[in-house]
Design an enzyme around this catalytic site. Structure first.
Site, PDB file in Angstrom:
ATOM      1  N   ARG A  74       0.830  -1.210   0.000  1.00 15.91           N
ATOM      2  CA  ARG A  74       0.000   0.000   0.000  1.00 15.91           C
ATOM      3  C   ARG A  74       0.864   1.258   0.000  1.00 15.91           C
ATOM      4  O   ARG A  74       0.533   2.245  -0.656  1.00 15.91           O
ATOM      5  CB  ARG A  74      -0.952  -0.024   1.207  1.00 15.91           C
ATOM      6  CG  ARG A  74      -2.024  -1.104   1.078  1.00 15.91           C
ATOM      7  CD  ARG A  74      -2.878  -1.222   2.302  1.00 15.91           C
ATOM      8  NE  ARG A  74      -3.603   0.007   2.597  1.00 15.91           N
ATOM      9  CZ  ARG A  74      -4.278   0.177   3.744  1.00 15.91           C
ATOM     10  NH1 ARG A  74      -4.274  -0.773   4.678  1.00 15.91           N
ATOM     11  NH2 ARG A  74      -4.929   1.307   3.965  1.00 15.91           N
ATOM     12  N   VAL A 107      -5.197   7.129   5.410  1.00 18.63           N
ATOM     13  CA  VAL A 107      -3.843   7.017   5.978  1.00 18.63           C
ATOM     14  C   VAL A 107      -2.794   7.334   4.917  1.00 18.63           C
ATOM     15  O   VAL A 107      -1.631   6.994   5.076  1.00 18.63           O
ATOM     16  CB  VAL A 107      -3.636   5.600   6.552  1.00 18.63           C
ATOM     17  CG1 VAL A 107      -4.562   5.361   7.740  1.00 18.63           C
ATOM     18  CG2 VAL A 107      -3.818   4.519   5.492  1.00 18.63           C
ATOM     19  N   ASP A 108      -3.207   8.008   3.820  1.00 18.99           N
ATOM     20  CA  ASP A 108      -2.304   8.214   2.668  1.00 18.99           C
ATOM     21  C   ASP A 108      -1.601   9.572   2.664  1.00 18.99           C
ATOM     22  O   ASP A 108      -0.720   9.801   1.834  1.00 18.99           O
ATOM     23  CB  ASP A 108      -3.091   8.012   1.360  1.00 18.99           C
ATOM     24  CG  ASP A 108      -4.321   8.919   1.242  1.00 18.99           C
ATOM     25  OD1 ASP A 108      -5.318   8.479   0.621  1.00 18.99           O
ATOM     26  OD2 ASP A 108      -4.287  10.049   1.784  1.00 18.99           O
ATOM     27  N   HIS A 123      -7.211   7.887  11.729  1.00 17.58           N
ATOM     28  CA  HIS A 123      -6.734   6.495  11.688  1.00 17.58           C
ATOM     29  C   HIS A 123      -5.235   6.390  11.421  1.00 17.58           C
ATOM     30  O   HIS A 123      -4.743   5.344  10.975  1.00 17.58           O
ATOM     31  CB  HIS A 123      -7.531   5.711  10.636  1.00 17.58           C
ATOM     32  CG  HIS A 123      -8.981   5.607  10.968  1.00 17.58           C
ATOM     33  ND1 HIS A 123      -9.934   5.277  10.035  1.00 17.58           N
ATOM     34  CD2 HIS A 123      -9.657   5.787  12.122  1.00 17.58           C
ATOM     35  CE1 HIS A 123     -11.135   5.269  10.611  1.00 17.58           C
ATOM     36  NE2 HIS A 123     -10.996   5.584  11.875  1.00 17.58           N
ATOM     37  N   ASN A 217     -20.715  11.533  -2.661  1.00 19.06           N
ATOM     38  CA  ASN A 217     -20.298  10.135  -2.707  1.00 19.06           C
ATOM     39  C   ASN A 217     -20.760   9.491  -4.006  1.00 19.06           C
ATOM     40  O   ASN A 217     -21.794   9.889  -4.565  1.00 19.06           O
ATOM     41  CB  ASN A 217     -20.914   9.390  -1.509  1.00 19.06           C
ATOM     42  CG  ASN A 217     -19.979   8.295  -1.010  1.00 19.06           C
ATOM     43  OD1 ASN A 217     -18.835   8.570  -0.664  1.00 19.06           O
ATOM     44  ND2 ASN A 217     -20.455   7.075  -1.024  1.00 19.06           N
ATOM     45  N   ALA A 235     -15.829  12.728  -6.189  1.00 20.76           N
ATOM     46  CA  ALA A 235     -15.323  13.903  -5.450  1.00 20.76           C
ATOM     47  C   ALA A 235     -14.432  14.770  -6.331  1.00 20.76           C
ATOM     48  O   ALA A 235     -14.485  16.006  -6.259  1.00 20.76           O
ATOM     49  CB  ALA A 235     -14.552  13.427  -4.220  1.00 20.76           C
TER      50      ALA A 235
HETATM   51  C1  BV8 Z   1     -12.515   0.659  18.108  1.00 23.10           C
HETATM   52  C2  BV8 Z   1      -6.613   2.326   9.257  1.00 23.10           C
HETATM   53  C3  BV8 Z   1     -12.544   0.035  20.369  1.00 23.10           C
HETATM   54  C4  BV8 Z   1      -5.937   1.040   8.937  1.00 23.10           C
HETATM   55  C5  BV8 Z   1      -9.000   1.869   9.596  1.00 23.10           C
HETATM   56  C6  BV8 Z   1     -19.972  -0.017  16.712  1.00 23.10           C
HETATM   57  C7  BV8 Z   1     -20.745  -0.777  15.908  1.00 23.10           C
HETATM   58  C8  BV8 Z   1     -20.127  -1.753  15.086  1.00 23.10           C
HETATM   59  C9  BV8 Z   1     -18.743  -1.951  15.072  1.00 23.10           C
HETATM   60  C10 BV8 Z   1     -17.990  -1.175  15.881  1.00 23.10           C
HETATM   61  C11 BV8 Z   1     -18.591  -0.236  16.701  1.00 23.10           C
HETATM   62  N1  BV8 Z   1     -17.616   0.377  17.381  1.00 23.10           N
HETATM   63  C12 BV8 Z   1     -16.424  -0.169  17.028  1.00 23.10           C
HETATM   64  C13 BV8 Z   1     -16.644  -1.120  16.110  1.00 23.10           C
HETATM   65  C14 BV8 Z   1     -15.651  -1.910  15.483  1.00 23.10           C
HETATM   66  C15 BV8 Z   1     -14.938  -1.213  14.314  1.00 23.10           C
HETATM   67  C16 BV8 Z   1     -15.904  -0.931  13.201  1.00 23.10           C
HETATM   68  O1  BV8 Z   1     -16.422   0.153  13.053  1.00 23.10           O
HETATM   69  N2  BV8 Z   1     -16.096  -1.981  12.378  1.00 23.10           N
HETATM   70  C17 BV8 Z   1     -16.924  -1.808  11.151  1.00 23.10           C
HETATM   71  C18 BV8 Z   1     -16.292  -2.658  10.046  1.00 23.10           C
HETATM   72  C19 BV8 Z   1     -18.341  -2.167  11.428  1.00 23.10           C
HETATM   73  N3  BV8 Z   1     -14.268   0.010  14.749  1.00 23.10           N
HETATM   74  C20 BV8 Z   1     -13.031  -0.153  15.299  1.00 23.10           C
HETATM   75  O2  BV8 Z   1     -12.490  -1.224  15.462  1.00 23.10           O
HETATM   76  C21 BV8 Z   1     -12.329   1.127  15.741  1.00 23.10           C
HETATM   77  N4  BV8 Z   1     -11.743   0.906  17.034  1.00 23.10           N
HETATM   78  O3  BV8 Z   1     -13.711   0.703  18.089  1.00 23.10           O
HETATM   79  O4  BV8 Z   1     -11.772   0.353  19.221  1.00 23.10           O
HETATM   80  C22 BV8 Z   1     -11.774   0.548  21.473  1.00 23.10           C
HETATM   81  C23 BV8 Z   1     -12.208   1.709  22.056  1.00 23.10           C
HETATM   82  C24 BV8 Z   1     -11.519   2.185  23.158  1.00 23.10           C
HETATM   83  C25 BV8 Z   1     -10.417   1.472  23.648  1.00 23.10           C
HETATM   84  C26 BV8 Z   1      -9.970   0.302  22.995  1.00 23.10           C
HETATM   85  C27 BV8 Z   1     -10.645  -0.152  21.861  1.00 23.10           C
HETATM   86  C28 BV8 Z   1     -11.134   1.449  14.796  1.00 23.10           C
HETATM   87  C29 BV8 Z   1     -11.605   1.736  13.427  1.00 23.10           C
HETATM   88  C30 BV8 Z   1     -10.411   2.160  12.531  1.00 23.10           C
HETATM   89  C31 BV8 Z   1      -9.813   0.990  11.780  1.00 23.10           C
HETATM   90  N5  BV8 Z   1      -8.781   1.446  10.841  1.00 23.10           N
HETATM   91  N6  BV8 Z   1      -8.005   2.312   8.777  1.00 23.10           N
HETATM   92  C32 BV8 Z   1      -5.708   0.850   7.452  1.00 23.10           C
HETATM   93  O5  BV8 Z   1      -6.078   1.726   6.666  1.00 23.10           O
HETATM   94  O6  BV8 Z   1      -5.115  -0.181   7.122  1.00 23.10           O
HETATM   95  S1  BV8 Z   1     -10.641   1.873   9.036  1.00 23.10           S
HETATM   96  C33 BV8 Z   1     -10.512   1.980   7.289  1.00 23.10           C
HETATM   97  O7  BV8 Z   1     -11.744   1.449   6.815  1.00 23.10           O
HETATM   98  C34 BV8 Z   1     -10.444   3.368   6.710  1.00 23.10           C
HETATM   99  O8  BV8 Z   1      -9.628   4.220   7.472  1.00 23.10           O
HETATM  100  C35 BV8 Z   1     -11.909   3.805   6.743  1.00 23.10           C
HETATM  101  O9  BV8 Z   1     -12.249   4.296   8.011  1.00 23.10           O
HETATM  102  C36 BV8 Z   1     -12.628   2.507   6.536  1.00 23.10           C
HETATM  103  C37 BV8 Z   1     -13.046   2.358   5.114  1.00 23.10           C
HETATM  104  O10 BV8 Z   1     -14.142   3.187   4.942  1.00 23.10           O
HETATM  105  P1  BV8 Z   1     -14.142   4.287   3.752  1.00 23.10           P
HETATM  106  O11 BV8 Z   1     -12.917   5.126   3.867  1.00 23.10           O
HETATM  107  O12 BV8 Z   1     -15.441   4.918   3.805  1.00 23.10           O
HETATM  108  O13 BV8 Z   1     -13.913   3.411   2.431  1.00 23.10           O
HETATM  109  P2  BV8 Z   1     -14.923   2.382   1.736  1.00 23.10           P
HETATM  110  O14 BV8 Z   1     -14.102   1.662   0.738  1.00 23.10           O
HETATM  111  O15 BV8 Z   1     -15.705   1.633   2.744  1.00 23.10           O
HETATM  112  O16 BV8 Z   1     -15.979   3.326   0.973  1.00 23.10           O
HETATM  113  C38 BV8 Z   1     -15.530   4.198  -0.026  1.00 23.10           C
HETATM  114  C39 BV8 Z   1     -16.757   5.033  -0.406  1.00 23.10           C
HETATM  115  O17 BV8 Z   1     -16.331   5.996  -1.368  1.00 23.10           O
HETATM  116  C40 BV8 Z   1     -17.872   4.212  -1.040  1.00 23.10           C
HETATM  117  O18 BV8 Z   1     -19.115   4.624  -0.475  1.00 23.10           O
HETATM  118  C41 BV8 Z   1     -17.817   4.590  -2.524  1.00 23.10           C
HETATM  119  O19 BV8 Z   1     -19.103   4.692  -3.076  1.00 23.10           O
HETATM  120  C42 BV8 Z   1     -17.218   5.995  -2.467  1.00 23.10           C
HETATM  121  N7  BV8 Z   1     -16.406   6.366  -3.632  1.00 23.10           N
HETATM  122  C43 BV8 Z   1     -15.576   5.564  -4.355  1.00 23.10           C
HETATM  123  N8  BV8 Z   1     -14.938   6.332  -5.306  1.00 23.10           N
HETATM  124  C44 BV8 Z   1     -15.374   7.621  -5.140  1.00 23.10           C
HETATM  125  C45 BV8 Z   1     -16.311   7.637  -4.059  1.00 23.10           C
HETATM  126  N9  BV8 Z   1     -16.937   8.755  -3.652  1.00 23.10           N
HETATM  127  C46 BV8 Z   1     -16.622   9.929  -4.304  1.00 23.10           C
HETATM  128  N10 BV8 Z   1     -15.720   9.987  -5.338  1.00 23.10           N
HETATM  129  C47 BV8 Z   1     -15.093   8.859  -5.781  1.00 23.10           C
HETATM  130  N11 BV8 Z   1     -14.236   8.952  -6.797  1.00 23.10           N
END
Ligand code: BV8
Length: 252
Positions: A74, A107-108, A123, A217, A235
């Site tokens: 990455r 993270v980029d 993140h 989006n 975007a």
């Molecule tokens: C934590 C870094 C606890 C690493 C990342 C409540 C309910 C359910 C689950 C949870 C909850 N609370 C916590 C959780 C668990 C979890 C979570 O949310 N899980 C999800 C899967 C349900 N959260 C965690 O684990 C968090 N930590 O809760 O810890 C704790 C608390 C206190 C003390 C101790 C522990 C940590 C979350 C962070 C994880 N790290 N990234 C790495 O990058 O390798 S998350 C990573 O995934 C990204 O950073 C980002 O946040 C996420 C991806 O989402 P998007 O960026 O939105 O990307 P995606 O591909 O999904 O979507 C892209 C969108 O763009 C699409 O809609 C598409 O249509 C659109 N698109 C595409 N092209 C374009 C466009 N739009 C416009 N223009 C374009 N050209």
């Protein structure tokens, strides 16, 4: 170039009158820079893994080499990437409003490369490395054949300075992001599927505080039915169009 969504006058008026604009971005804003979104990050030898499988401390403990090499791959993609017109438009918008807070899940580091100044990295950043045991950033380490390399201070494994699933976000970054979402008068969610917590709760904090909320989006998300304006498109096209629509009249 897909047809641009209509940008309504009340959005432009709100942007011209805004004291504090807050923006949350996700990997969709970097897609046009050639950085795959989280959903479609897994190509080639990584296709058999779900991102959530690799981006965890458990996965790293189980197979540190695999996870390190995934981030090396990455890093290679990000190193080749340049900010796109979406990133550049946000940097320009920051120069035009009294207070601007850019909260990113990415993270980029492309926002900073585009010239954005007030950036909150929720993140982390994969261009930084830290010690897995001491959790302190490490800038240089002796070149050995160890993969992952070792911490020069304690000999522990080195890891990317990103927040993995199940790990807490940096407290100060999260607090600043929540404060911005709760005090802004205009909140944008751009290029995010709004599924990962706690980042995905920020737009709802702004909605609860009565701010005007705008989603830009490519696809619908759980946020779409809740925002004031949902602009469907990429975007890199919609943000420059928004700036252009804004420009006819000199801003305050
Ligand atoms: C934590 C870094 C606890 C690493 C990342 C409540 C309910 C359910 C689950 C949870 C909850 N609370 C916590 C959780 C668990 C979890 C979570 O949310 N899980 C999800 C899967 C349900 N959260 C965690 O684990 C968090 N930590 O809760 O810890 C704790 C608390 C206190 C003390 C101790 C522990 C940590 C979350 C962070 C994880 N790290 N990234 C790495 O990058 O390798 S998350 C990573 O995934 C990204 O950073 C980002 O946040 C996420 C991806 O989402 P998007 O960026 O939105 O990307 P995606 O591909 O999904 O979507 C892209 C969108 O763009 C699409 O809609 C598409 O249509 C659109 N698109 C595409 N092209 C374009 C466009 N739009 C416009 N223009 C374009 N050209």
């Amino acid at each position: 170039m897909a047809a641009l969504p209509e940008i309504l006058p009340d959005l432009l008026d709100a942007l011209r009158a805004a004291r504090h604009v807050a923006v949350l971005t996700g990997s969709g804003i970097s897609a046009e820079s050639g950085v795959p979104t989280f959903r479609d990050a897994q190509t080639g030898l990584w296709a058999k893994y779900r991102p959530e499988e690799l981006a965890t401390p458990e996965a790293f403990r189980r197979n540190p080499r695999l996870v390190w090499e995934w981030y090396e791959w990455r890093r290679g993609l990000v190193a080749k990437a340049a900010p796109n017109p979406g990133h550049l438009a946000l940097a320009e918008l920051e120069r035009r409003v009294p207070r601007f807070t850019l909260i990113t899940q990415n993270v980029d580091g492309l926002h900073q490369q585009a010239g954005s100044r007030n950036v909150i990295e929720l993140h982390g950043n994969l261009r930084r490395t830290k010690c897995f045991d001491e959790s302190r950033v490490v800038d240089t380490w002796p070149a050995t054949d160890d993969v992952p390399p070792r911490c020069p201070r304690c000999g522990g494994l080195l890891r990317p300075d990103v927040v993995w699933f199940g790990e807490a976000l940096p407290q100060s970054a999260l607090a600043a992001a929540i404060e911005a979402a709760q005090t802004c008068d205009l909140f944008f969610a751009i290029g995010t599927s709004a599924l990962v917590q706690p980042a995905a709760s920020l737009p709802f904090q702004a909605i609860q505080r009565g701010a005007m909320t705008v989603e830009i989006n490519a696809d619908a998300t759980p946020l779409t039915p809740r925002v004031t304006h949902a602009l469907r498109g990429s975007a890199g096209e919609v943000l420059p169009a928004l700036l252009k629509a804004l420009t006819p009249y000199p801003l305050s």
